[in-house]
Design a protein around this motif. Structure first.
Motif, mmCIF file in Angstrom:
data_model
loop_
_atom_site.group_PDB
_atom_site.id
_atom_site.type_symbol
_atom_site.label_atom_id
_atom_site.label_comp_id
_atom_site.label_asym_id
_atom_site.label_seq_id
_atom_site.Cartn_x
_atom_site.Cartn_y
_atom_site.Cartn_z
ATOM 1 N N GLN A 121 34.814 36.958 16.648
ATOM 2 C CA GLN A 121 36.049 36.301 17.072
ATOM 3 C C GLN A 121 36.438 36.746 18.481
ATOM 4 O O GLN A 121 36.820 35.920 19.322
ATOM 5 C CB GLN A 121 37.165 36.619 16.091
ATOM 6 N N GLU A 122 36.297 38.055 18.733
ATOM 7 C CA GLU A 122 36.614 38.545 20.067
ATOM 8 C C GLU A 122 35.666 37.947 21.106
ATOM 9 O O GLU A 122 36.095 37.514 22.182
ATOM 10 C CB GLU A 122 36.531 40.079 20.090
ATOM 11 N N VAL A 123 34.351 37.929 20.723
ATOM 12 C CA VAL A 123 33.372 37.359 21.649
ATOM 13 C C VAL A 123 33.641 35.874 21.861
ATOM 14 O O VAL A 123 33.549 35.355 22.981
ATOM 15 C CB VAL A 123 31.937 37.586 21.113
ATOM 16 N N THR A 124 34.001 35.178 20.742
ATOM 17 C CA THR A 124 34.314 33.753 20.864
ATOM 18 C C THR A 124 35.524 33.535 21.748
ATOM 19 O O THR A 124 35.527 32.626 22.605
ATOM 20 C CB THR A 124 34.565 33.149 19.472
ATOM 21 N N GLU A 125 36.561 34.353 21.544
ATOM 22 C CA GLU A 125 37.744 34.237 22.394
ATOM 23 C C GLU A 125 37.405 34.525 23.855
ATOM 24 O O GLU A 125 37.847 33.806 24.757
ATOM 25 C CB GLU A 125 38.836 35.193 21.907
ATOM 26 N N ARG A 126 36.596 35.584 24.050
ATOM 27 C CA ARG A 126 36.182 35.900 25.415
ATOM 28 C C ARG A 126 35.356 34.756 25.999
ATOM 29 O O ARG A 126 35.507 34.394 27.168
ATOM 30 C CB ARG A 126 35.376 37.193 25.433
ATOM 31 N N TYR A 127 34.456 34.198 25.130
ATOM 32 C CA TYR A 127 33.634 33.086 25.586
ATOM 33 C C TYR A 127 34.503 31.883 25.963
ATOM 34 O O TYR A 127 34.266 31.234 26.994
ATOM 35 C CB TYR A 127 32.645 32.702 24.495
ATOM 36 N N GLU A 128 35.502 31.583 25.100
ATOM 37 C CA GLU A 128 36.390 30.459 25.399
ATOM 38 C C GLU A 128 37.169 30.715 26.683
ATOM 39 O O GLU A 128 37.344 29.804 27.513
ATOM 40 C CB GLU A 128 37.344 30.212 24.222
ATOM 41 N N LYS A 131 34.813 30.384 29.396
ATOM 42 C CA LYS A 131 34.495 28.965 29.538
ATOM 43 C C LYS A 131 35.627 28.242 30.256
ATOM 44 O O LYS A 131 35.376 27.395 31.134
ATOM 45 C CB LYS A 131 34.267 28.358 28.152
ATOM 46 N N GLN A 132 36.875 28.580 29.889
ATOM 47 C CA GLN A 132 38.011 27.974 30.570
ATOM 48 C C GLN A 132 38.055 28.385 32.042
ATOM 49 O O GLN A 132 38.331 27.566 32.926
ATOM 50 C CB GLN A 132 39.319 28.368 29.865
ATOM 51 N N LYS A 133 37.765 29.710 32.291
ATOM 52 C CA LYS A 133 37.735 30.158 33.676
ATOM 53 C C LYS A 133 36.644 29.423 34.453
ATOM 54 O O LYS A 133 36.853 28.991 35.581
ATOM 55 C CB LYS A 133 37.487 31.670 33.732
#
Length: 563
Positions: A121-128, A131-133
């Motif tokens: 979840q943390e990696v997904t949040e970081r990825y999102e 990704k947004q950045k």
């Protein structure tokens, strides 16, 4: 006779004596017989009692043997049961220990799984976030370079995607309905290219956003909506749908158009296309601004057979009918359509009503590819006029008190009746230009152009003849001219051939770098339209490579306080 009687009586007496003797013998014999019977009975009893005794002895002996064997068997069973019970007990204990170990392992696995889920979840949040950045940086890079945003939408397979109407074999007909275009991810299109006798080859195309055949109109508009904020920030915006006939351009831009009924309802929001949704979003954004400082005008034109028609023009009786208009280039180098009808609208419902009137005049014609093929390019333009005042030029959106003051001044300067009386005007003699009465008041116009291009067609596949064939020729030439313009811009040629087509001349400002441009590619997934889909994807790839320079913002002019 008497002597004979005496002799007979004597004989009779002798016979009686013998009879008595024989009777005595018979009696003695009977007694003897009875005695013999009694003796025989006793003897039989004795014999029977001895047999019974022998049998009883034998039975007792056998019973003792059986009991002994049963005891030994019972002992063996008892010992075996004890051994088995001990074994089962050991197995149960081992199983319990195993279950305990498994439970402990399961708990450890659950803890690890929970940690992994948290990490994921943390990696997904970081990825999102990354990704947004990345998306934000990519958008910034696109804006700095002036690149054209290109999104691609793959429609689902439809019943008319087979080879009906074409004289082909059964095997090729099955191949025509095969799906060859896929959304590999939200930025990549994968196309499987195959030819008879050759190995299959996969090609990929990268775009800013790719929509698969299951994504809804909501998902499409979610990526378009941020551009509308730029509209009120002083930027022109243009959104156009490009693709072959039947690829879903009109559905994407307008929504489902039922046969014989071109109207669309705001209540069916899940199916609305970009044009009605964009209008709702624009009016929502305007509602958050000070009332009276903005107003919106709409124009609807179609480019049919390389001629421009005003679909909101009215005759002397107020009836809407299409009027041919000319297009000119102003001294500033901008394209303009003189006498084009602009209608003032105050909400999305009024806008949809006007657009629906224009759509009823739009030219359509059935082909083998699409039963309601659009035979013209539709351009819907929303012109937003922003009123600013001398003391606040350049800082239109300041604090709330300044906004309220601007609201009051705007309300005094532009009464509602005056704006309503100017609901219809031309592009040269519009109400905002006529209302520039005071030195303190200035107006800034931004435009939102929503373009539903006609679809490119293969004449052999569409089966058009006569007038429809002429329409197809003009459509293909205008789209080719659009591709030539983008190619000239990409190669930074000194001359850009905008005037090769009325379509490119009309879209000159938007394509040439005066607007944030989004091209929505619409492609069909079937093998039948592989050539057309590859052509559309190639057009989008070339469009992404165009660098027009940073889009210019409609800055609000700054006047000195002394003036």
């Amino acid at each position: 006779k008497e002597e004979r009687i005496v002799v007979l009586e004597t004989e009779n007496a002798a016979l009686h004596l013998k009879l008595a003797e024989y009777q005595g013998l018979a009696g003695r014999s009977t007694n003897e017989i009875l005695q013999l019977y009694a003796a025989h009975g006793q003897q039989m009893k004795l014999q029977r009692s001895s047999v019974v005794t022998q049998l009883c002895g034998a039975v007792k002996k056998r019973l003792k043997q059986d009991l002994k064997s049963l005891r030994s068997f019972a002992l063996e069973l008892s010992k075996d049961f004890q051994r088995q019970s001990k074994t089962c007990l050991y197995q149960v204990l081992a199983a319990v220990q195993g279950i305990q170990l498994q439970n402990e392992a399961m708990q450890m696995f659950q803890i690890k799984a929970f940690d992994l889920e948290q990490s994921l979840q943390e990696v997904t949040e970081r990825y999102e976030k990354e990704k947004q950045k990345r998306k934000a940086l990519h958008n910034s890079l696109i804006e700095l370079r002036g690149n054209i945003r290109v999104h691609c939408r793959i429609r689902p397979l439809l019943p008319f995607d087979d080879a009906e109407g074409l004289s082909v074999s059964q095997d090729r007909r099955r191949n025509f309905s095969e799906k060859v275009a896929y959304a590999a991810d939200d930025e990549t299109v994968l196309v499987k290219c195959s030819r008879p006798g050759h190995a299959s080859l996969s090609k990929t195309f990268q775009f800013e956003r790719v929509y698969n055949d299951l994504e809804s109109q909501d998902a499409v508009f979610a990526d378009v909506a941020p551009l509308l904020t730029s509209l009120l920030d002083g930027y022109n915006v243009c959104i156009m749908a490009y693709g072959q006939t039947g690829s879903g351009k009109t559905y994407t831009m307008l929504g489902p158009q039922l046969e014989g009924n071109l109207a669309f309802s705001i209540e069916e929001e899940s199916e609305l296309g970009i044009i009605p949704r964009a209008t709702q979003e624009v009016f929502r954004l305007i509602s958050e601004k000070p009332p009276g400082s903005y107003w919106v005008e709409v124009s609807v034109v179609e480019v049919y057979n390389n001629e421009i028609f005003d679909l909101l023009a009215k005759d002397s009786y107020g009836k809407v009918f299409g009027v041919k208009r000319d297009i000119v280039t102003t001294r500033e180098g901008k394209s303009d359509v003189p006498l084009l009808t602009h209608e003032t609208v105050e909400n999305a419902s009024e806008f949809l009503h006007l657009v629906n009137k224009g759509l009823q005049l739009r030219v359509t014609h059935p082909t083998l590819v699409h039963a309601h093929s659009s035979r013209s390019h539709l351009v819907v333009t929303l012109t937003i006029t922003t009123v600013v005042f001398g003391d606040n030029f350049g800082t239109l959106w300041e604090d709330e008190q300044t906004s309220q003051r601007l609201n009051k001044e705007a309300s005094c300067t532009f009464p509602q009746k005056m704006r309503d009386s100017k609901s219809t005007s031309s592009s040269r003699a519009s109400s905002p230009v006529q209302l520039e009465a005071t030195e303190k008041m200035k107006q800034v116009k931004t435009r939102l152009q929503l373009v539903d291009l006609a679809g490119s067609e293969c004449v052999g596949m569409s089966g058009v003849t006569g007038a429809a064939l002429r329409e197809t020729s003009f459509i293909n030439r205008s789209l080719s001219a659009l591709a030539d313009v983008l190619g000239a811009i990409a190669e930074q040629r000194a001359h850009i051939p905008y005037r090769n087509s009325k379509l490119t001349h009309l879209l000159q400002d938007s394509v040439g770098g005066d607007a944030k441009l989004l091209v929505m590619l619409c492609i069909s997934p079937g093998q039948k339209y592989l050539t057309e889909s590859m052509q559309s994807l190639g057009f989008g790839t070339r469009a992404r490579q165009v660098q027009r320079g940073q889009v210019k913002k409609k800055n609000f002019p700054v006047l000195s306080k002394g003036k």
